[in-house]
Design a protein around this motif. Structure first.
Motif, PDB file in Angstrom:
ATOM      1  N   LYS A   1     -20.104   8.530  24.739  1.00 21.66           N
ATOM      2  CA  LYS A   1     -19.817   7.493  23.657  1.00 21.66           C
ATOM      3  C   LYS A   1     -18.292   6.926  24.054  1.00 21.66           C
ATOM      4  O   LYS A   1     -18.025   5.833  24.370  1.00 21.66           O
ATOM      5  N   LYS A   2     -17.354   7.958  24.279  1.00 19.35           N
ATOM      6  CA  LYS A   2     -16.022   7.629  24.500  1.00 19.35           C
ATOM      7  C   LYS A   2     -15.777   6.924  25.897  1.00 19.35           C
ATOM      8  O   LYS A   2     -15.120   5.834  25.955  1.00 19.35           O
ATOM      9  N   ALA A   3     -16.620   7.289  26.722  1.00 18.07           N
ATOM     10  CA  ALA A   3     -16.688   6.636  28.382  1.00 18.07           C
ATOM     11  C   ALA A   3     -17.138   5.089  27.952  1.00 18.07           C
ATOM     12  O   ALA A   3     -16.526   4.106  28.439  1.00 18.07           O
ATOM     13  N   GLY A   4     -18.272   5.065  27.190  1.00 19.95           N
ATOM     14  CA  GLY A   4     -18.510   3.642  26.942  1.00 19.95           C
ATOM     15  C   GLY A   4     -17.728   2.794  26.102  1.00 19.95           C
ATOM     16  O   GLY A   4     -17.458   1.532  26.573  1.00 19.95           O
ATOM     17  N   TYR A   5     -16.928   3.306  25.407  1.00 23.09           N
ATOM     18  CA  TYR A   5     -15.876   2.652  24.529  1.00 23.09           C
ATOM     19  C   TYR A   5     -14.934   1.928  25.142  1.00 23.09           C
ATOM     20  O   TYR A   5     -14.218   1.134  25.166  1.00 23.09           O
ATOM     21  N   GLU A   6     -14.373   3.015  26.336  1.00 25.02           N
ATOM     22  CA  GLU A   6     -13.270   2.592  26.902  1.00 25.02           C
ATOM     23  C   GLU A   6     -13.769   1.305  28.096  1.00 25.02           C
ATOM     24  O   GLU A   6     -12.937   0.666  28.361  1.00 25.02           O
ATOM     25  N   MET A   7     -14.975   1.485  28.411  1.00 23.98           N
ATOM     26  CA  MET A   7     -15.387   0.437  29.220  1.00 23.98           C
ATOM     27  C   MET A   7     -15.478  -1.072  28.601  1.00 23.98           C
ATOM     28  O   MET A   7     -15.203  -1.849  29.040  1.00 23.98           O
ATOM     29  N   LEU A   8     -15.872  -0.572  27.225  1.00 23.02           N
ATOM     30  CA  LEU A   8     -15.852  -1.880  26.306  1.00 23.02           C
ATOM     31  C   LEU A   8     -14.581  -2.466  26.178  1.00 23.02           C
ATOM     32  O   LEU A   8     -14.222  -3.676  26.037  1.00 23.02           O
ATOM     33  N   GLN A   9     -13.440  -1.683  25.963  1.00 27.48           N
ATOM     34  CA  GLN A   9     -11.918  -2.072  25.640  1.00 27.48           C
ATOM     35  C   GLN A   9     -11.574  -2.730  26.973  1.00 27.48           C
ATOM     36  O   GLN A   9     -10.753  -3.618  27.132  1.00 27.48           O
ATOM     37  N   GLN A  10     -11.996  -2.287  28.204  1.00 23.56           N
ATOM     38  CA  GLN A  10     -11.710  -2.921  29.457  1.00 23.56           C
ATOM     39  C   GLN A  10     -12.354  -4.452  29.760  1.00 23.56           C
ATOM     40  O   GLN A  10     -11.807  -4.983  30.950  1.00 23.56           O
ATOM     41  N   GLY A  11     -13.345  -4.633  28.817  1.00 22.20           N
ATOM     42  CA  GLY A  11     -13.943  -5.865  29.157  1.00 22.20           C
ATOM     43  C   GLY A  11     -15.165  -5.641  30.059  1.00 22.20           C
ATOM     44  O   GLY A  11     -15.775  -6.665  30.597  1.00 22.20           O
ATOM     45  N   ASN A  12     -15.626  -4.527  30.491  1.00 20.94           N
ATOM     46  CA  ASN A  12     -16.712  -4.176  31.491  1.00 20.94           C
ATOM     47  C   ASN A  12     -17.903  -3.814  30.530  1.00 20.94           C
ATOM     48  O   ASN A  12     -18.494  -2.951  30.510  1.00 20.94           O
ATOM     49  N   TYR A  13     -18.394  -5.069  30.083  1.00 18.89           N
ATOM     50  CA  TYR A  13     -19.599  -5.244  28.966  1.00 18.89           C
ATOM     51  C   TYR A  13     -20.836  -4.768  29.770  1.00 18.89           C
ATOM     52  O   TYR A  13     -21.584  -4.060  28.987  1.00 18.89           O
ATOM     53  N   ILE A  14     -21.112  -4.899  31.077  1.00 17.49           N
ATOM     54  CA  ILE A  14     -22.374  -4.638  31.419  1.00 17.49           C
ATOM     55  C   ILE A  14     -22.439  -2.882  31.781  1.00 17.49           C
ATOM     56  O   ILE A  14     -23.491  -2.400  31.483  1.00 17.49           O
TER      57      ILE A  14
END
Length: 594
Positions: free
Chosen positions: A273-286
């Protein structure tokens, strides 16, 4: 009987007879090749289209015949020029004509396009049905069970309970089920091959298998293969100690028990979940979307009944962001049944540093999702030009999706998405195929179209032909059509022809009053029923007069738009208004003397 009531009776009789003749012609003489479930509605639609087309001729004929009788039975034998009697007749005729022409405008601009759309829809679905049947038969012969099943199901979606489609569907279903059973069996064999001990197993191979199952957290199988590696290795072999250490590690994990394993799973789930949230914050939505999907899959495998609201919320958030860049391939599954528009082409105007581009789309489908209309395209071809008119690249995209967006200035636009991805795994399923030139990577994802959803509907209507467009569409598109690759003059002329057509009906109808007064039935002569045999002649005469007037009007419109494009509407309206006023004076300026 009051004079106005007689006029309405003449119009009503003409319209009823005209509608009846249209029904007889369409139902008994016109050949219509559509599927049986569309046939009745299609015949009614064709009847409506034909009746609306001949409605002005029926009205003109009704005015001529009806007022010839009315003028003869009014008892007025001597009427001077510009008399109040003729003016009274003209006023009452105006009321009837205004009502009938208003109804005609509503029918031709609102009802007729709907009927034409149904005609087109029934033809498309009939063509689609026979195409699906043909493709099902070909797929069955070629052994493509999955495609045969999909096409047969699509054919049944158009014509339910058709014996031919049901027979092909049954064959395709049997082949598809056999194909699925065989595929599942192959998957089981592949999966069992991981757990079945291979022949000639070596210590190195057993150690490799043990490490693989350790990574999968299958500690029992990992322990078994670690011990096999220990047993198969010689006393001084390099793998012996490593195998023993791996076996001990696996056994320790087994002895930890359920509680510690659950805690360990929670840690792994939190990290995912943390890894996904970091990607979300970076704008890497896919990437973030697929990370949260994998986390949800982990949770379901560990405990099918457990839910994590954070994961579900983040999946929804990232899905919305993902769908601004790509679309899911499973969205295209039902598109063949929903196609309502075919063969669209238009030009994308130059924008910024990018020159104009030409786009063709073989089919368009509309899907309403959560109250939002989504547009999907099939077999889209994009040709991008350079500033000097040379082709930079030409690409073909199997499926596209159009979504509404807004520019930085708040201007509504459309974005055309080119890439389709899988909903469950991180994989691009569809992307543009470059046919010519070199397409930059950054342009293989999407294309921003500098027009709104409403403008795109105008482009679709223009592709169907200017005669199928309504007056508001013609008025709007004549000003914008040129930038989308459509000659504005065509739609300008059609708009003028539609407006002038109303004036033309008025003028011809008033002229029929003139003829009716000149050839009125004398009051002392009784109406003979045999005269009714001549009524079709009057209808043919009226039709010829209306169509000749329309043809001449279009010639005048073409001439004036070539001479003076901007002043042509004013000149035409002025000319036909003067003709209308002149015809009214011509009528009331008549006299009769005995």
């Amino acid at each position: 009987m009051p004079e106005m009531l007689k006029g309405w009776l003449s119009i009503f009789i003409h319209f009823v007879i005209g509608l009846g003749c249209c029904l007889i012609y369409v139902f008994f003489f016109k050949k219509i090749d559509v599927l049986p479930q569309f046939l009745l509605s299609r015949k009614l639609a064709e009847t409506g289209i034909l009746f609306i087309r001949i409605m002005p001729s029926l009205l003109v004929s009704a005015i001529l015949i009806g007022y010839a009788v009315i003028f003869g039975t009014c008892g007025q034998n001597t009427v001077p020029r510009f008399s109040d009697i003729l003016l009274r007749y003209l006023k009452k005729a105006f009321i009837m004509l205004f009502s009938c022409i208003t109804i005609y405008i509503i029918l031709i601009e609102i009802i007729s396009p709907l009927l034409v759309d149904y005609r087109r829809y029934s033809e498309l679905k009939t063509q689609d049905y026979y195409d699906f049947i043909k493709e099902t038969d070909i797929s069955l012969r070629n052994g493509d069970a999955e495609k045969a099943y999909d096409k047969a199901k699509a054919a049944l979606g158009i014509w339910k309970n058709n014996p031919e489609a049901l027979q092909l569907f049954d064959k395709a279903k049997i082949s598809y089920e056999s194909y699925n059973a065989e595929r599942k069996q192959n998957n089981k064999i592949e999966q069992s091959s991981e757990t079945v001990e291979p022949e000639n197993l070596t210590a190195e191979g057993a150690l490799f298998i043990s490490k693989r199952f350790m990574n999968k957290y299958d500690f029992y199988t990992a322990h078994y293969y670690a011990m096999r590696a220990y047993q198969l290795s010689a006393e001084n072999a390099p793998y012996r100690e490593e195998a023993l250490r791996l076996a001990a590690q696996a056994w320790n994990q087994i002895e930890k028990g359920i509680a510690e394993l659950t805690a360990e799973f929670d840690i792994r789930l939190y990290q995912a979940k943390k890894a996904g949230y970091e990607m979300l914050q970076q704008g890497n939505y896919i990437k973030a979307y697929y990370q949260f999907v994998n986390a949800k899959r982990m949770l379901e495998q560990n405990n099918p009944f457990k839910k994590d609201p954070d994961i579900d919320r983040f999946i929804d958030i990232t899905r919305k962001k993902v769908l601004e860049e790509v679309f899911f391939i499973d969205e295209t599954a039902s598109l063949p049944l929903l196609e309502t528009v075919r063969n669209i082409h238009f030009t994308v105007p130059a924008s910024g540093t990018r020159a104009s581009a030409q786009i063709t789309i073989e089919g368009l489908s509309y899907i309403t999702n959560n109250g939002i209309k989504e547009i999907y395209g099939r077999n889209c071809e994009l040709t991008q030009y350079a500033a000097d008119g040379k082709i930079l690249y030409r690409s073909r995209i199997p499926f596209i999706k159009l979504i509404p967006i807004e520019s930085a200035d708040g201007v509504p636009m459309l974005r055309m998405l080119f890439r389709a991805v899988d909903k469950q795994r991180d994989a691009v399923v569809l992307k543009p195929f470059v046919l010519e030139g070199t397409m930059p990577i950054e342009r293989q994802t999407s294309l921003r179209l500098p027009f709104s959803y409403n403008d795109f509907q105008l482009i679709i209507a223009a592709n169907e032909g200017e005669k199928s467009m309504t007056l508001p569409q013609l008025y709007a598109f004549r000003q914008r059509g040129a930038q989308y690759g459509f000659p504005a003059q065509i739609y300008h002329r059609e708009l003028l022809a539609r407006i002038i057509d109303v004036f033309l009906i008025w003028i011809i109808s008033i002229y029929m009053l003139v003829l009716a007064w000149r050839f009125r039935v004398p009051p002392h002569r009784q109406f003979k029923h045999t005269w009714a045999l001549a009524f079709p002649f009057f209808f043919v005469l009226a039709t010829g007069l209306v169509e000749a007037g329309r043809y001449c009007a279009r010639l005048i419109i073409a001439l004036l738009t070539d001479i003076s494009y901007s002043l042509s509407p004013l000149l035409l309206l002025l000319a036909y208004t003067l003709c209308f006023i002149g015809m009214c004076f011509f009528f009331i300026g008549q006299r009769s003397e005995v």
